[in-house]
Design an enzyme around this catalytic site. Structure first.
Site, short mmCIF file in Angstrom:
data_model
loop_
_atom_site.label_atom_id
_atom_site.label_comp_id
_atom_site.label_asym_id
_atom_site.label_seq_id
_atom_site.Cartn_x
_atom_site.Cartn_y
_atom_site.Cartn_z
N GLU A 15 -0.97 29.86 -70.62
CA GLU A 15 -2.00 28.95 -71.13
C GLU A 15 -2.07 27.64 -70.37
OE1 GLU A 15 -3.46 26.94 -75.39
OE2 GLU A 15 -1.75 28.32 -75.33
N LYS A 56 -5.80 31.34 -78.75
CA LYS A 56 -5.61 31.54 -80.19
C LYS A 56 -6.00 32.96 -80.50
CE LYS A 56 -3.68 28.61 -82.67
NZ LYS A 56 -2.25 28.88 -82.71
#
Length: 442
Positions: free
Chosen positions: A239, A256
């Site tokens: 990420e 997410k």
């Protein structure tokens, strides 16, 4: 300011070239189909060090402000980093920006902020198969680095665990904390709260060898190896937190939503489709997108913030992720440091609203997160900046190795699914070092 092309070097060769220096650092990336893994950056022997361990030192962050350096010659090729600050902001660095309670045990004692000012860097472009030395360096250093690059790997072997990985939460304890989170959610304190557990084991031998094993088995686009002598960070993060170009173009890519990879193609496609169609995961992702749009709005031009990618599937060798991308344009006179502090820590690993979620995390998680969920990256002299979210990140300190796994909880979350997700996120990494991991965890 100089540039010199050296023999093309892999990550292993880059580490071998700098591992004998003080505070050696490697930012590496590998993920087919994206540009994130194009470059690896290696440097060592910083001329200045920035270490912050308490709130009264907040003003030291101003050392990261950039001076006008437009007089330097342009690089002969595109390079992400030439010289500047490189290191990490721990999750606990948020205490420099917000008032937070002190409940969880702070048992690792890493500095909140630890960066070195590196006057030169080695950058390998894996797309063009070239390596460049840039910054301020002597002919002697260039010759030494070239010799070490051509001499082959000299990585010390012999890492081994001396105990199994053990969590700081039993499943019953996780469920009790999950129930407490649900009380906060239903009371309206938060819309989403991230809850993590920590896995720890003892070890002996070379941490660098452990990094080589992990980096080879689990390629990730925002990986890093930082060695501070007393402590090491081994990150295999998928990420990106924040990227800023020299022209002020800003990008963040929150993750997410997670599913494990399937045991065969049919199962794998079904899991990916399940994630893409999950109303719950899309809602969680959208909450964080809105939070980050608000964070970027503090320092970006009004009207410049866009969401070009929403709910995109990214697949790694052990998990599927749901990823979005938010962009903006930095507003003068704001600098990369202002962008970093405006958005830190990343909302994808706290929850929303961010401050209240962090207060609840401090209450429920038994140990401070330290570098986990902080950020590793650089601020280049030109104004370029790139930091990851330090998930899938090991901390090695005092003969112990620590790794966290967490996930965002919302009102309709299932304790069974959320507990399993924390295991999915760490099991593949831990099995590289402990092949029988998870025999009593699932």
């Amino acid at each position: 300011m100089r540039y010199q092309q050296l023999p093309y070097a892999s990550d292993t060769a880059l580490l071998a070239a700098i591992s004998h220096l003080q505070w050696p650092a490697l930012l590496a990336g590998s993920h087919k189909g994206t540009s994130a893994g194009r470059y690896s950056i290696a440097c060592g022997q910083p001329t200045r060090k920035l270490e912050i361990t308490r709130p009264e030192q907040k003003d030291l962050l101003q050392d990261l402000r950039l001076a006008d350096t437009n007089t330097f010659p342009p690089a002969p090729v595109e390079l992400p980093f030439t010289y500047g600050w490189l290191g990490y902001f721990s999750y606990d660095a948020a205490r420099l920006l917000e008032q937070l309670p002190e409940i969880a045990k702070d048992d690792l004692s890493l500095p909140w902020v630890r960066l070195g000012f590196y006057e030169w860097s080695l950058v390998s472009d894996h797309q063009t198969q070239t390596t460049w030395l840039s910054g301020f360096f002597t002919d002697q250093l260039a010759e030494e680095l070239q010799t070490r690059l051509q001499g082959g790997p000299e990585i010390q072997q012999g890492f081994k665990l001396t105990s199994d990985f053990v969590s700081n939460m039993k499943e019953t304890e996780y469920r009790a904390k999950f129930a407490r989170v649900q009380e906060y959610l239903h009371a309206g304190d938060c819309y989403q709260i991230n809850l993590a557990q920590r896995f720890s084991a003892t070890f002996e031998g070379s941490v660098l060898d452990a990094w080589q094993q992990l980096n080879s088995a689990i390629p990730a686009p925002f990986s890093a190896f930082l060695d501070y002598g007393d402590q090491q960070l081994l990150s295999l993060s998928p990420e990106r937190f924040l990227k800023c170009s020299a022209a002020g173009d800003v990008e963040t890519q929150p993750i997410k939503g997670t599913r494990p990879r399937g045991r065969n193609q049919k199962e794998d496609l079904a899991l990916a489709e399940n994630l893409l169609k999950s109303t719950k995961d899309r809602a969680e992702n959208l909450m964080i997108v809105d939070l980050l749009r608000n964070d970027l709005g503090k320092v970006c031009h009004a009207g410049s913030i866009r969401v070009p990618d929403l709910f995109t599937l990214e697949s790694y060798n052990y998990v599927h992720h749901l990823v979005s991308r938010i962009t903006g344009q930095l507003k003068p006179p704001y600098q990369p440091l202002d962008l970093l502090t405006a958005a830190f820590p990343g909302g994808s690993i706290t929850g929303a609203p961010k401050l209240r979620a962090m207060e609840i995390i401090e209450e429920l998680e038994p140990c401070r997160r330290s570098a986990y969920c902080g950020s590793i990256g650089y601020i280049d002299f030109s104004g370029r900046m790139d930091f990851n979210i330090a998930i899938r990140t090991f901390i090695a300190t005092e003969g112990n190795l620590h790794l966290w796994g967490g996930g965002g909880l919302v009102a309709d979350s299932s304790p069974e699914d959320e507990y399993a997700e924390t295991l999915h996120k760490v099991a593949r990494l831990l099995r590289v070092l402990q092949p029988d991991f998870a025999s009593g965890f699932s």
